[in-house]
Design a protein around this motif. Sequence first.
Motif, PDB file in Angstrom:
ATOM      1  N   PRO A  31       0.279  27.951  24.049  1.00 27.74           N
ATOM      2  CA  PRO A  31      -0.747  27.379  23.019  1.00 27.74           C
ATOM      3  C   PRO A  31      -1.629  28.611  22.788  1.00 27.74           C
ATOM      4  CG  PRO A  31      -1.566  26.836  25.496  1.00 27.74           C
ATOM      5  CD  PRO A  31       0.017  27.517  25.550  1.00 27.74           C
ATOM      6  N   GLY A  32      -2.417  28.484  21.531  1.00 26.86           N
ATOM      7  CA  GLY A  32      -3.474  29.447  21.303  1.00 26.86           C
ATOM      8  C   GLY A  32      -4.823  29.211  22.007  1.00 26.86           C
ATOM      9  N   THR A  33      -4.961  28.008  22.370  1.00 23.26           N
ATOM     10  CA  THR A  33      -6.386  27.541  23.435  1.00 23.26           C
ATOM     11  C   THR A  33      -5.668  26.575  24.301  1.00 23.26           C
ATOM     12  OG1 THR A  33      -6.879  25.615  21.892  1.00 23.26           O
ATOM     13  CG2 THR A  33      -7.814  27.853  21.284  1.00 23.26           C
ATOM     14  N   PRO A  34      -6.336  26.713  25.489  1.00 23.09           N
ATOM     15  CA  PRO A  34      -6.008  25.694  26.340  1.00 23.09           C
ATOM     16  C   PRO A  34      -6.057  24.110  25.818  1.00 23.09           C
ATOM     17  CG  PRO A  34      -7.822  27.082  27.331  1.00 23.09           C
ATOM     18  CD  PRO A  34      -7.634  27.198  25.638  1.00 23.09           C
ATOM     19  N   GLU A  35      -6.689  23.864  24.687  1.00 20.26           N
ATOM     20  CA  GLU A  35      -6.707  22.532  24.209  1.00 20.26           C
ATOM     21  C   GLU A  35      -5.617  22.155  23.439  1.00 20.26           C
ATOM     22  OE1 GLU A  35      -9.328  24.745  23.885  1.00 20.26           O
ATOM     23  OE2 GLU A  35     -10.400  24.161  25.779  1.00 20.26           O
ATOM     24  N   GLU A  36      -4.889  23.172  22.787  1.00 25.70           N
ATOM     25  CA  GLU A  36      -4.109  22.892  21.864  1.00 25.70           C
ATOM     26  C   GLU A  36      -2.868  21.939  22.212  1.00 25.70           C
ATOM     27  OE1 GLU A  36      -2.274  26.552  19.828  1.00 25.70           O
ATOM     28  OE2 GLU A  36      -1.441  25.039  18.347  1.00 25.70           O
ATOM     29  N   ASP A  37      -2.468  21.056  21.380  1.00 20.49           N
ATOM     30  CA  ASP A  37      -1.501  20.206  21.571  1.00 20.49           C
ATOM     31  C   ASP A  37      -0.202  20.653  21.180  1.00 20.49           C
ATOM     32  OD1 ASP A  37       0.391  18.058  21.763  1.00 20.49           O
ATOM     33  OD2 ASP A  37      -0.480  16.672  20.226  1.00 20.49           O
ATOM     34  N   MET A  38       0.627  20.922  22.440  1.00 22.30           N
ATOM     35  CA  MET A  38       1.810  21.589  22.037  1.00 22.30           C
ATOM     36  C   MET A  38       3.074  20.727  22.033  1.00 22.30           C
ATOM     37  SD  MET A  38       1.344  25.034  22.187  1.00 22.30           S
ATOM     38  CE  MET A  38       2.741  25.955  22.597  1.00 22.30           C
ATOM     39  N   SER A  39       2.930  19.481  22.238  1.00 30.84           N
ATOM     40  CA  SER A  39       3.939  18.646  22.069  1.00 30.84           C
ATOM     41  C   SER A  39       4.938  18.854  20.864  1.00 30.84           C
ATOM     42  CB  SER A  39       3.515  16.975  22.119  1.00 30.84           C
ATOM     43  OG  SER A  39       2.604  16.802  21.264  1.00 30.84           O
ATOM     44  N   LYS A  40       4.442  18.833  19.815  1.00 34.71           N
ATOM     45  CA  LYS A  40       5.367  18.739  18.680  1.00 34.71           C
ATOM     46  C   LYS A  40       6.310  19.899  18.848  1.00 34.71           C
ATOM     47  CE  LYS A  40       4.409  18.479  14.223  1.00 34.71           C
ATOM     48  NZ  LYS A  40       3.228  18.800  13.033  1.00 34.71           N
ATOM     49  N   PHE A  76      -6.187  27.313  13.143  1.00 32.68           N
ATOM     50  CA  PHE A  76      -5.974  28.412  12.165  1.00 32.68           C
ATOM     51  C   PHE A  76      -7.060  29.326  12.158  1.00 32.68           C
ATOM     52  CE2 PHE A  76      -5.149  24.260   9.431  1.00 32.68           C
ATOM     53  CZ  PHE A  76      -3.729  24.130   9.960  1.00 32.68           C
ATOM     54  N   SER A  77      -7.961  29.237  12.858  1.00 30.48           N
ATOM     55  CA  SER A  77      -8.936  30.257  12.786  1.00 30.48           C
ATOM     56  C   SER A  77      -8.698  31.434  13.919  1.00 30.48           C
ATOM     57  CB  SER A  77     -10.293  29.766  13.357  1.00 30.48           C
ATOM     58  OG  SER A  77     -10.369  29.140  14.339  1.00 30.48           O
ATOM     59  N   LEU A  78      -7.743  30.948  14.596  1.00 35.39           N
ATOM     60  CA  LEU A  78      -7.151  31.946  15.760  1.00 35.39           C
ATOM     61  C   LEU A  78      -6.049  32.802  15.368  1.00 35.39           C
ATOM     62  CD1 LEU A  78      -7.375  29.886  18.981  1.00 35.39           C
ATOM     63  CD2 LEU A  78      -8.975  31.587  18.192  1.00 35.39           C
ATOM     64  N   ASN A  79      -5.385  32.086  14.130  1.00 34.26           N
ATOM     65  CA  ASN A  79      -4.160  32.950  13.650  1.00 34.26           C
ATOM     66  C   ASN A  79      -4.343  34.472  13.356  1.00 34.26           C
ATOM     67  OD1 ASN A  79      -2.552  30.894  14.056  1.00 34.26           O
ATOM     68  ND2 ASN A  79      -3.144  30.081  11.982  1.00 34.26           N
ATOM     69  N   GLY A  80      -5.361  34.554  12.862  1.00 31.66           N
ATOM     70  CA  GLY A  80      -5.971  36.231  12.510  1.00 31.66           C
ATOM     71  C   GLY A  80      -6.209  37.006  13.628  1.00 31.66           C
ATOM     72  N   LYS A  81      -7.003  36.618  14.533  1.00 28.23           N
ATOM     73  CA  LYS A  81      -7.213  37.243  15.837  1.00 28.23           C
ATOM     74  C   LYS A  81      -5.958  37.508  16.745  1.00 28.23           C
ATOM     75  CE  LYS A  81     -11.541  34.696  15.861  1.00 28.23           C
ATOM     76  NZ  LYS A  81     -12.298  35.570  14.986  1.00 28.23           N
ATOM     77  N   GLU A 171     -15.216  25.976  10.919  1.00 27.00           N
ATOM     78  CA  GLU A 171     -15.057  27.150  12.252  1.00 27.00           C
ATOM     79  C   GLU A 171     -13.626  27.228  12.620  1.00 27.00           C
ATOM     80  OE1 GLU A 171     -17.944  26.996  15.101  1.00 27.00           O
ATOM     81  OE2 GLU A 171     -16.797  28.626  16.198  1.00 27.00           O
ATOM     82  N   THR A 172     -12.728  25.941  12.797  1.00 27.98           N
ATOM     83  CA  THR A 172     -11.527  26.123  13.318  1.00 27.98           C
ATOM     84  C   THR A 172     -10.505  25.972  12.135  1.00 27.98           C
ATOM     85  OG1 THR A 172     -11.966  23.923  13.869  1.00 27.98           O
ATOM     86  CG2 THR A 172     -11.824  25.422  15.610  1.00 27.98           C
ATOM     87  N   PHE A 173     -10.803  25.106  11.096  1.00 32.59           N
ATOM     88  CA  PHE A 173      -9.949  24.801  10.140  1.00 32.59           C
ATOM     89  C   PHE A 173      -9.950  25.998   8.861  1.00 32.59           C
ATOM     90  CE2 PHE A 173      -9.483  22.121   5.965  1.00 32.59           C
ATOM     91  CZ  PHE A 173      -8.129  22.105   5.852  1.00 32.59           C
ATOM     92  N   GLY A 174     -10.922  26.414   8.671  1.00 37.20           N
ATOM     93  CA  GLY A 174     -11.089  27.433   7.683  1.00 37.20           C
ATOM     94  C   GLY A 174     -11.211  27.176   6.277  1.00 37.20           C
TER      95      GLY A 174
END
Lengths: 328, 328
Positions: A31-40, A76-81, A171-174
Amino acid sequence: MLKICIVGSSGHFGYVLKGLDERCKIIGISPGTPEEDMSKLEKTLLEMNITPKRYEDWRRMLDEEKPDILVINTIFSLNGKILLEALERGIHSFVEKPIATTFEDLERIKDTYRKVKGRVFFAAMFGIRYRSHFLTAKRLVDEGAIGEIRLVNTQKSYKLGKRPDFYKKRETFGGTIPWVGIHAIDWIHWIVGKRFLSVYATHSRRHNLDHGELETTALCHFTLEEEIFASLTIDYLRPQGAPTHDDDRMRIVGTDGIVEVIHERVFLTDDKGHREVPLVEEGQIFRDFLKEIRGQGKCMVTPEDSILTTEVALKARLSADTGRIVQI
Amino acid sequence: MLKICIVGSSGHFGYVLKGLDERCKIIGISPGTPEEDMSKLEKTLLEMNITPKRYEDWRRMLDEEKPDILVINTIFSLNGKILLEALERGIHSFVEKPIATTFEDLERIKDTYRKVKGRVFFAAMFGIRYRSHFLTAKRLVDEGAIGEIRLVNTQKSYKLGKRPDFYKKRETFGGTIPWVGIHAIDWIHWIVGKRFLSVYATHSRRHNLDHGELETTALCHFTLEEEIFASLTIDYLRPQGAPTHDDDRMRIVGTDGIVEVIHERVFLTDDKGHREVPLVEEGQIFRDFLKEIRGQGKCMVTPEDSILTTEVALKARLSADTGRIVQI
């Protein structure tokens, strides 16, 4: 064998799964962050009998797996980082659009890419370009079917449904212009092939059905060199009862004819009349990306395209946020 | 018996000829300027066995004939000046749009109309409203089929062909936004029914096939109250081979559905799906105008509509001329 890692499950990883071949392998996901839902992603991989190692920290995954290709499609806000770090590590990246949600991240990516250009490749997930109807429109224009382009009208209309929580915060969606509208910015850039000079845009969060800061509607007005104008209308108001998720459209008005993409069909109007045009064969963006990585040809979506369209999208968002015309 | 005089042959006098009944009569015609080509009107009248007196000076015609109704459709820049004089003389006027091509003329019309309001009526030739497809869209919206309107996209696309010389000068033509675009401004005003707040527009004269100052393309971006946005794309690039002269379109995006006018048909998308809507019966603008003059009902196009849409069109032109966002 190309080793692939995937960060996140919040974007269009489907392009990768559809474009895989026997000479590449998904070896790690995180995941990109611990909270991200990876189920899909996990569910889809399971169905395909693909069993990569699961990490909780994408940096550790990069350290340990040393992938050739990183697929980035997290919050989305993490993709660039993450793209920035991948480029610094010399890893080719297939990254969700926009490639950054802030000008600061985009500048860092530009700086880093300048240093690794030629050695490291990346492309944003502009997979819609590869659909038959858009490829057909592009070919018609390139063959001169409509003469010189003077005016372009584009449309992105999506069903909203119920989106993950990170869509509800700028902040997270962009923003809806960078997330949804950027596709049409990409079509304009790709098909017109002229420099963007300025943008005026507006957007509204009203009636977003409890989606916080997500913009439900937006309108962008671009001026390109040679007094070419391009409009972009965006909405998340496509009714749930509509036959498809999206209603993508593009109308390209030239000096000798008009090409139109509507309902996944293509029409040409010129001095010979008005008629439907047979579609060319569909493409596949990840296969195209692999081709470039393997040195077997050029990927239609370039790092330069990915940077430019992101910049135009962020400037359109800036215009809508400030009520000013923004130079590009 | 209502006595009708007609000034000019350069606009949509056809609405009048189609809307005539046995209780009104065309008694006089005159050009707006000595140079105006009157042949189109004269030929049509002859074919209809209508034989009004021909004047060379429209003021003398008004002096001598004292008409109840003046139809004004001459060189576009003169329409407003003649309307002003008609209002001052207390003559009801059916006038070509825009009702003025300068802010100065429009202000004078507003001032004079304020004084004669209730006694003298006038309406701009917004005959497209009365076409079945637009009436159908209006009815759907009024019945609540799409909920609250959030976004509107409109299109005017015309064949250019070869236009009279007065189209080639801004001073006589007025501009493509006020001449062509104003129809869509009228649809937006009529169907949305909200206040226009600002406009950003661009236009270009390139590739106008020797039409001097005539703008070939234009794009307008309107913001209405409640963060409702409306786009308008205009072009004179419809190919000669196209099946119709115009390609008028309107897409109205609401909170509960989307109504679309395209190819003279109407489609509704909502939670029940996507489907074509049967058209209501066509109307006729001059008959509607006569109804108001005779005190038998209200004309759908009002003097206030005619003033407002002209003002919005002139402000859109100002925006395009100056590159600035213009408040309305």
